[in-house]
Scaffold this motif. Structure first.
Motif, PDB file in Angstrom:
ATOM      1  N   ALA A  43       5.099  -7.650  -2.400  1.00 35.68           N
ATOM      2  CA  ALA A  43       6.192  -6.878  -2.070  1.00 35.68           C
ATOM      3  C   ALA A  43       5.971  -5.093  -2.334  1.00 35.68           C
ATOM      4  O   ALA A  43       6.378  -4.449  -1.689  1.00 35.68           O
ATOM      5  CB  ALA A  43       7.573  -7.177  -2.907  1.00 35.68           C
ATOM      6  N   ARG A  44       5.012  -5.104  -3.212  1.00 35.87           N
ATOM      7  CA  ARG A  44       4.682  -3.795  -3.657  1.00 35.87           C
ATOM      8  C   ARG A  44       3.314  -3.741  -4.165  1.00 35.87           C
ATOM      9  O   ARG A  44       3.086  -4.133  -5.406  1.00 35.87           O
ATOM     10  CB  ARG A  44       5.588  -3.098  -4.629  1.00 35.87           C
ATOM     11  N   ILE A  45       2.407  -3.415  -3.524  1.00 35.16           N
ATOM     12  CA  ILE A  45       0.926  -3.296  -3.944  1.00 35.16           C
ATOM     13  C   ILE A  45       0.487  -1.835  -4.430  1.00 35.16           C
ATOM     14  O   ILE A  45       1.184  -1.035  -3.934  1.00 35.16           O
ATOM     15  CB  ILE A  45      -0.043  -3.506  -2.766  1.00 35.16           C
ATOM     16  N   MET A  46       0.285  -2.070  -5.741  1.00 34.83           N
ATOM     17  CA  MET A  46      -0.004  -0.721  -6.473  1.00 34.83           C
ATOM     18  C   MET A  46      -1.185  -0.135  -6.363  1.00 34.83           C
ATOM     19  O   MET A  46      -2.199  -0.544  -5.997  1.00 34.83           O
ATOM     20  CB  MET A  46       0.258  -1.080  -8.199  1.00 34.83           C
ATOM     21  N   SER A  47      -1.393   1.229  -6.875  1.00 33.68           N
ATOM     22  CA  SER A  47      -2.397   2.022  -6.675  1.00 33.68           C
ATOM     23  C   SER A  47      -3.503   1.520  -7.646  1.00 33.68           C
ATOM     24  O   SER A  47      -3.085   0.835  -8.731  1.00 33.68           O
ATOM     25  CB  SER A  47      -1.807   3.359  -7.219  1.00 33.68           C
ATOM     26  N   LEU A  48      -4.846   1.416  -7.248  1.00 27.26           N
ATOM     27  CA  LEU A  48      -5.859   0.900  -7.880  1.00 27.26           C
ATOM     28  C   LEU A  48      -6.135   1.939  -9.090  1.00 27.26           C
ATOM     29  O   LEU A  48      -6.817   1.465 -10.184  1.00 27.26           O
ATOM     30  CB  LEU A  48      -7.186   0.924  -7.023  1.00 27.26           C
ATOM     31  N   GLN A  49      -5.554   3.055  -9.070  1.00 28.30           N
ATOM     32  CA  GLN A  49      -5.713   3.963 -10.330  1.00 28.30           C
ATOM     33  C   GLN A  49      -4.754   4.305 -11.068  1.00 28.30           C
ATOM     34  O   GLN A  49      -4.996   4.775 -12.019  1.00 28.30           O
ATOM     35  CB  GLN A  49      -6.450   5.347  -9.437  1.00 28.30           C
ATOM     36  N   ASP A  50      -3.751   3.910 -10.569  1.00 32.44           N
ATOM     37  CA  ASP A  50      -2.301   3.926 -11.358  1.00 32.44           C
ATOM     38  C   ASP A  50      -1.342   2.835 -11.091  1.00 32.44           C
ATOM     39  O   ASP A  50      -0.593   2.814 -10.393  1.00 32.44           O
ATOM     40  CB  ASP A  50      -1.506   5.312 -11.210  1.00 32.44           C
ATOM     41  N   PRO A  51      -1.547   1.825 -11.815  1.00 36.16           N
ATOM     42  CA  PRO A  51      -0.931   0.618 -11.399  1.00 36.16           C
ATOM     43  C   PRO A  51       0.707   0.840 -11.610  1.00 36.16           C
ATOM     44  O   PRO A  51       1.368  -0.445 -11.126  1.00 36.16           O
ATOM     45  CB  PRO A  51      -1.323  -0.644 -12.328  1.00 36.16           C
ATOM     46  N   LEU A  52       1.317   1.605 -11.853  1.00 39.02           N
ATOM     47  CA  LEU A  52       2.670   1.777 -11.970  1.00 39.02           C
ATOM     48  C   LEU A  52       3.337   2.581 -10.805  1.00 39.02           C
ATOM     49  O   LEU A  52       4.482   2.594 -10.852  1.00 39.02           O
ATOM     50  CB  LEU A  52       3.061   2.601 -13.441  1.00 39.02           C
ATOM     51  N   LYS A  53       2.216   2.938  -9.899  1.00 38.86           N
ATOM     52  CA  LYS A  53       2.540   3.761  -8.921  1.00 38.86           C
ATOM     53  C   LYS A  53       2.399   3.030  -7.550  1.00 38.86           C
ATOM     54  O   LYS A  53       1.263   2.387  -7.640  1.00 38.86           O
ATOM     55  CB  LYS A  53       1.891   5.081  -8.834  1.00 38.86           C
ATOM     56  N   LYS A  54       3.086   3.058  -6.491  1.00 39.86           N
ATOM     57  CA  LYS A  54       2.708   2.050  -5.320  1.00 39.86           C
ATOM     58  C   LYS A  54       1.649   2.804  -4.606  1.00 39.86           C
ATOM     59  O   LYS A  54       1.014   3.900  -4.682  1.00 39.86           O
ATOM     60  CB  LYS A  54       3.879   2.016  -4.234  1.00 39.86           C
ATOM     61  N   MET A  55       0.792   1.896  -3.990  1.00 35.88           N
ATOM     62  CA  MET A  55      -0.431   2.337  -3.311  1.00 35.88           C
ATOM     63  C   MET A  55       0.340   2.948  -1.834  1.00 35.88           C
ATOM     64  O   MET A  55       1.214   2.565  -1.440  1.00 35.88           O
ATOM     65  CB  MET A  55      -1.119   1.120  -2.592  1.00 35.88           C
ATOM     66  N   SER A  56      -0.091   4.452  -1.807  1.00 37.80           N
ATOM     67  CA  SER A  56       0.271   4.875  -0.438  1.00 37.80           C
ATOM     68  C   SER A  56      -0.874   5.440   0.519  1.00 37.80           C
ATOM     69  O   SER A  56      -1.657   6.123  -0.094  1.00 37.80           O
ATOM     70  CB  SER A  56       0.977   6.213  -1.176  1.00 37.80           C
ATOM     71  N   LYS A  57      -0.429   5.457   1.785  1.00 35.17           N
ATOM     72  CA  LYS A  57      -1.373   6.093   2.539  1.00 35.17           C
ATOM     73  C   LYS A  57      -1.619   7.661   2.387  1.00 35.17           C
ATOM     74  O   LYS A  57      -2.740   8.138   2.312  1.00 35.17           O
ATOM     75  CB  LYS A  57      -0.825   6.475   4.042  1.00 35.17           C
ATOM     76  N   SER A  58      -0.787   8.478   2.062  1.00 39.02           N
ATOM     77  CA  SER A  58      -0.848   9.997   1.634  1.00 39.02           C
ATOM     78  C   SER A  58      -1.366  10.278   0.241  1.00 39.02           C
ATOM     79  O   SER A  58      -1.304  11.400  -0.276  1.00 39.02           O
ATOM     80  CB  SER A  58       0.499  10.609   2.000  1.00 39.02           C
TER      81      SER A  58
END
Ligand code: AQP
Length: 337
Positions: free
Chosen positions: A192-207
């Motif tokens: 449902a929400r894949i997270m950033s690989l560098q900050d797992p509390l933030k969603k992975m985002s194109k930008s």
């Protein structure tokens, strides 16, 4: 196909912004599921380029990005003959309907949208009106096709809820006009929400400006492996799913998607092993899954004529449906047809 079939199948609508190469989050949370819905539903999918204008775009790069997003969506499994796949700005009904819906959307409702709050903080020098009214354009996208279901990632849930409120309000004043849509969101352990690989509390985002934070679905295998190897986890060296282990849990979800393994099976597979083996296995599963998508994408991008034929035909089919809704809306409002 929506225009020809007797309306037996339910209708699905969803869109993606051409704001960058799609991330693994876009793929797992949305586009991968779009492909899987094509048999059961009449699907309408869209490259929402008008939404992307809420952030400054360089025209030459933007035009290319719109095309590549269209090709990438096809490469991810959307068949333009089975589904309607088009570019938002090629159908003027979207902007037209959004204006009407703006007049049935409250300032307070738009002010509460978390995406507006996040994006206006990220782009403090350009908090434009489009960023604020983004959700009523999204409502128009969905309602024009009388969609029953909207497959999205968790971050778009609030916008679909607002769409329901706007449609219910309009129907309440003018009588049945719009189908009230429901969001379809994967479960949290299914992406449902894949997270950033560098900050797992933030969603992975194109930008995301940090290139190590996200996997682009066009990343070559060695870059994918490198990014997974440097993914932020924790100091426990224990592959386990749950609170407090957000980094590892995120990687487990990704691995589970591409191997079909449950969280318990993944825990068992890596019991007693360090994070090194685990991260390499996750990276390899992703690289293997993305390789055929990348091949198809490059083949499509080499055939601009075919792409153009697909997006023009998609816009024609989309307009045939949205035109009917637009006429109905204008008639209900008392406008002269
Ligand atoms: N990290 C994510 N995990 C799961 N689903 C995600 N989606 C986005 N990020 C994740 C889903 O992808 C679809 C298309 O998203 P969008 O392009 O309309 O805009 P977005 O949600 O704002 O996605 P991005 O990648 O974060 O784009 P930018 O950086 O331009 O803002 C949606 O269904 C979304 O839920």
């Amino acid at each position: 196909m929506p225009e020809a079939s007797v309306q037996k199948k339910k209708i699905v609508f969803s869109g993606i912004q051409p704001t960058g190469d799609f991330t693994l989050g876009n793929y797992i949370g949305a586009v991968r599921n779009w492909g899987r819905m094509q048999e059961e539903y009449d699907c309408v999918y869209c490259i929402v380029d008008l939404h992307a204008l809420t952030v400054r775009q360089e025209p030459k790069a933007f035009r290319e990005r719109i095309l590549s997003s269209y090709a990438l969506t096809m490469a991810c499994g959307i068949d333009p003959e089975k589904s309607i796949l088009f570019i938002q700005s090629q159908n003027p009904h979207h902007a037209q309907c959004a204006w009407v819906l703006d007049c049935y959307t409250q300032f307070g409702e738009l002010s509460r949208m978390t995406q507006f709050k996040d994006k206006s903080a990220q782009h403090a020098d350009n908090v434009n009106a489009g960023l604020f009214t983004y959700p009523s354009l999204m409502a128009a996208d969905i309602l024009l096709y009388q969609a029953h279901a909207v497959p999205v990632g968790d971050d778009q849930k609030q916008h679909v809820e607002l769409t329901r409120d706007i449609a219910t309000r309009f129907n309440g004043v003018y009588g049945q006009t719009f189908v009230i849509p429901e969001s379809i969101i994967p479960k949290s352990n299914e992406g449902a929400r894949i997270m950033s690989l560098q900050d797992p509390l933030k969603k992975m985002s194109k930008s995301d400006p940090n290139p190590k934070a996200g996997i682009s679905i066009l990343d070559p295998p060695d870059a994918i492996l490198k990014k997974f190897r440097s993914a932020v986890t924790d100091s426990e060296a224990r592959v386990a799913y749950g609170p407090g282990k957000e980094g590892v849990s995120n990687l487990m979800v990704i691995y589970g998607i591409f191997t079909g393994k449950t969280m318990a099976e993944i825990e068992a597979e890596f019991a007693g092993k360090g994070y090194g083996d685990f991260k390499t296995a996750v990276g390899q599963s992703v690289a293997d899954a993305l390789s055929p998508i990348q091949d198809t994408y490059h083949r499509l991008m080499a055939d601009r004529g075919y792409l153009e034929q697909c997006y023009r035909e998609g816009a024609r089919r989309a307009m045939a449906i949205s035109g009917k809704t637009m006429d109905k809306v204008h008639k209900k409002l008392g406008l002269i047809l």
